[in-house]
Design a protein around this motif. Sequence first.
Motif, PDB file in Angstrom:
ATOM      1  N   GLY A 178       0.790  -1.227   0.000  1.00  0.00           N
ATOM      2  CA  GLY A 178       0.000   0.000   0.000  1.00  0.00           C
ATOM      3  C   GLY A 178       0.816   1.268   0.000  1.00  0.00           C
ATOM      4  N   GLN A 179       2.146   1.147   0.000  1.00  0.00           N
ATOM      5  CA  GLN A 179       2.980   2.348  -0.029  1.00  0.00           C
ATOM      6  C   GLN A 179       3.876   2.306  -1.249  1.00  0.00           C
ATOM      7  N   ASP A 180       3.846   3.385  -2.037  1.00  0.00           N
ATOM      8  CA  ASP A 180       4.662   3.482  -3.237  1.00  0.00           C
ATOM      9  C   ASP A 180       5.053   4.942  -3.429  1.00  0.00           C
ATOM     10  N   ASP A 181       6.287   5.290  -3.069  1.00  0.00           N
ATOM     11  CA  ASP A 181       6.745   6.680  -3.197  1.00  0.00           C
ATOM     12  C   ASP A 181       6.788   7.134  -4.649  1.00  0.00           C
ATOM     13  N   SER A 182       6.987   6.199  -5.577  1.00  0.00           N
ATOM     14  CA  SER A 182       7.041   6.584  -6.986  1.00  0.00           C
ATOM     15  C   SER A 182       5.659   6.935  -7.521  1.00  0.00           C
ATOM     16  N   ASP A 183       4.605   6.459  -6.852  1.00  0.00           N
ATOM     17  CA  ASP A 183       3.224   6.782  -7.237  1.00  0.00           C
ATOM     18  C   ASP A 183       2.340   6.760  -5.994  1.00  0.00           C
ATOM     19  N   PRO A 184       2.233   7.921  -5.286  1.00  0.00           N
ATOM     20  CA  PRO A 184       1.452   7.977  -4.043  1.00  0.00           C
ATOM     21  C   PRO A 184      -0.029   7.661  -4.218  1.00  0.00           C
ATOM     22  N   SER A 185      -0.513   7.664  -5.465  1.00  0.00           N
ATOM     23  CA  SER A 185      -1.938   7.376  -5.688  1.00  0.00           C
ATOM     24  C   SER A 185      -2.243   5.884  -5.580  1.00  0.00           C
ATOM     25  N   LYS A 186      -1.193   5.047  -5.643  1.00  0.00           N
ATOM     26  CA  LYS A 186      -1.383   3.605  -5.517  1.00  0.00           C
ATOM     27  C   LYS A 186      -1.561   3.249  -4.051  1.00  0.00           C
ATOM     28  N   LYS A 187      -2.743   2.792  -3.694  1.00  0.00           N
ATOM     29  CA  LYS A 187      -3.023   2.466  -2.303  1.00  0.00           C
ATOM     30  C   LYS A 187      -3.762   1.143  -2.190  1.00  0.00           C
ATOM     31  N   ILE A 222       1.009  14.185  -4.222  1.00  0.00           N
ATOM     32  CA  ILE A 222       1.803  13.863  -5.411  1.00  0.00           C
ATOM     33  C   ILE A 222       2.760  14.999  -5.748  1.00  0.00           C
ATOM     34  N   LYS A 223       2.254  16.240  -5.711  1.00  0.00           N
ATOM     35  CA  LYS A 223       3.100  17.389  -6.043  1.00  0.00           C
ATOM     36  C   LYS A 223       4.254  17.536  -5.055  1.00  0.00           C
ATOM     37  N   LEU A 224       3.953  17.386  -3.766  1.00  0.00           N
ATOM     38  CA  LEU A 224       4.999  17.516  -2.747  1.00  0.00           C
ATOM     39  C   LEU A 224       6.013  16.382  -2.840  1.00  0.00           C
ATOM     40  N   ILE A 235       6.855  14.753  -5.601  1.00  0.00           N
ATOM     41  CA  ILE A 235       7.714  15.055  -6.755  1.00  0.00           C
ATOM     42  C   ILE A 235       8.730  16.130  -6.390  1.00  0.00           C
ATOM     43  N   ALA A 236       8.253  17.168  -5.689  1.00  0.00           N
ATOM     44  CA  ALA A 236       9.152  18.243  -5.261  1.00  0.00           C
ATOM     45  C   ALA A 236      10.237  17.695  -4.327  1.00  0.00           C
ATOM     46  N   GLY A 237       9.834  16.765  -3.460  1.00  0.00           N
ATOM     47  CA  GLY A 237      10.791  16.160  -2.543  1.00  0.00           C
ATOM     48  C   GLY A 237      11.878  15.403  -3.276  1.00  0.00           C
ATOM     49  N   TRP A 238      11.486  14.635  -4.290  1.00  0.00           N
ATOM     50  CA  TRP A 238      12.484  13.903  -5.069  1.00  0.00           C
ATOM     51  C   TRP A 238      13.405  14.852  -5.820  1.00  0.00           C
ATOM     52  N   VAL A 239      12.838  15.958  -6.332  1.00  0.00           N
ATOM     53  CA  VAL A 239      13.664  16.956  -7.028  1.00  0.00           C
ATOM     54  C   VAL A 239      14.701  17.540  -6.067  1.00  0.00           C
ATOM     55  N   ILE A 240      14.255  17.907  -4.857  1.00  0.00           N
ATOM     56  CA  ILE A 240      15.173  18.456  -3.850  1.00  0.00           C
ATOM     57  C   ILE A 240      16.241  17.433  -3.491  1.00  0.00           C
ATOM     58  N   LEU A 241      15.810  16.192  -3.277  1.00  0.00           N
ATOM     59  CA  LEU A 241      16.740  15.139  -2.856  1.00  0.00           C
ATOM     60  C   LEU A 241      17.796  14.878  -3.921  1.00  0.00           C
ATOM     61  N   PHE A 242      17.352  14.731  -5.189  1.00  0.00           N
ATOM     62  CA  PHE A 242      18.309  14.457  -6.261  1.00  0.00           C
ATOM     63  C   PHE A 242      19.200  15.673  -6.529  1.00  0.00           C
TER      64      PHE A 242
END
Length: 350
Positions: A68-77, A323-325, A327-334
């Motif tokens: 139920g957890q997927d950071d690559s697609d938070p909509s997957k539950k 989802i937006k946050l 994506i922003a988090g991954w952008v910041i991290l990378f």
Amino acid sequence: MSFIVSLLVLSALIFFHELGHYFAARAMGVYIETFSIGFGRKIASFHKWGTEWKLALFPLGGYVKMKGQDDSDPSKKSYDIDSYNVKTPSQKIFILLAGPLANFVLAFFLYFIIALGGPNILSPVIGEVVKDSPAFVAGLETNDTIRSINGVEITTWKEMAEIIEKSEGSLNIELERAGYIHFITLMPKITQTTNMFNEVIEKKMIGIGSAGVSHKLELNPGETLSYATDQTIQASTLIFTGLKKLIVGEVPAKELGGVISIVKLTSDATDAGWMSVLFFAALISVNLGVLNLLPIPALDGGHIMFNLYELILRREVSEEIMIKLTIAGWVILFSLMGLGIYNDINRLIG
């Protein structure tokens, strides 16, 4: 060999972090689909306790894939009874905190092992005496050993430096020179210097440098526990302070290091001996724990913030915002990872 040890140390630290998540999730009744050390193509794997345990091509990271957890697609539950999604915010926060907590516990254990082995620490033996400094004027010399200051026994360079920095008025110094005891009185002077973050600061000094002489600390069981606790707290405070200074701009971005620096420093520590490896592994373990608590959506800290929001306001963060946050988090991290690697390369070629 040193490079291999570096990868093994990093992989072990990541393993313990993810193991914290794993046990906490299992305790909360969450099904664990995958436990991975590394990212990318799978090198080896096996199935045990309903989980796929695998080693991936790039061992500079890892993850626990909960149902139920997927950071690559938070909509997957999933809303099955053994899914992460059906757990309460408090239960989710417990699972998320368990990873960083595992790193802090591991660091404490490593410092405890170091304490049992007798860590080396700088002795209060004078090396350089700065010309025209209070120490120079008072007659301190190279190879003098400081025995006490204002009646307080001195056994380490750190103790001596702290007493000098916090002193009020003159210092009555007892020192040993060539087997004889001497007593000297001097007045510290506020002097400009740089700290470990390369910031220019002012503090009370007497104008001496260490001779680099060290000795082993002999610790009883109570002191061993205190040493491990103090070192873990000091390392955590150091990293939190460094992050704060980096964020507010007190430390330039060029000081940020990446995975290349970590591997190189671990390799250097390996060349210096196993005690140095344990010291550095403990520091990196604390580093992993602190960094994962940052409120960036791609990290544990970001997910904790989402769950705190739900816990306080009694409603979930909207899927669109999530989802937006994320994506922003991954952008910041990378971006941070990229900056760290860029700085590492500059240091190597510079």
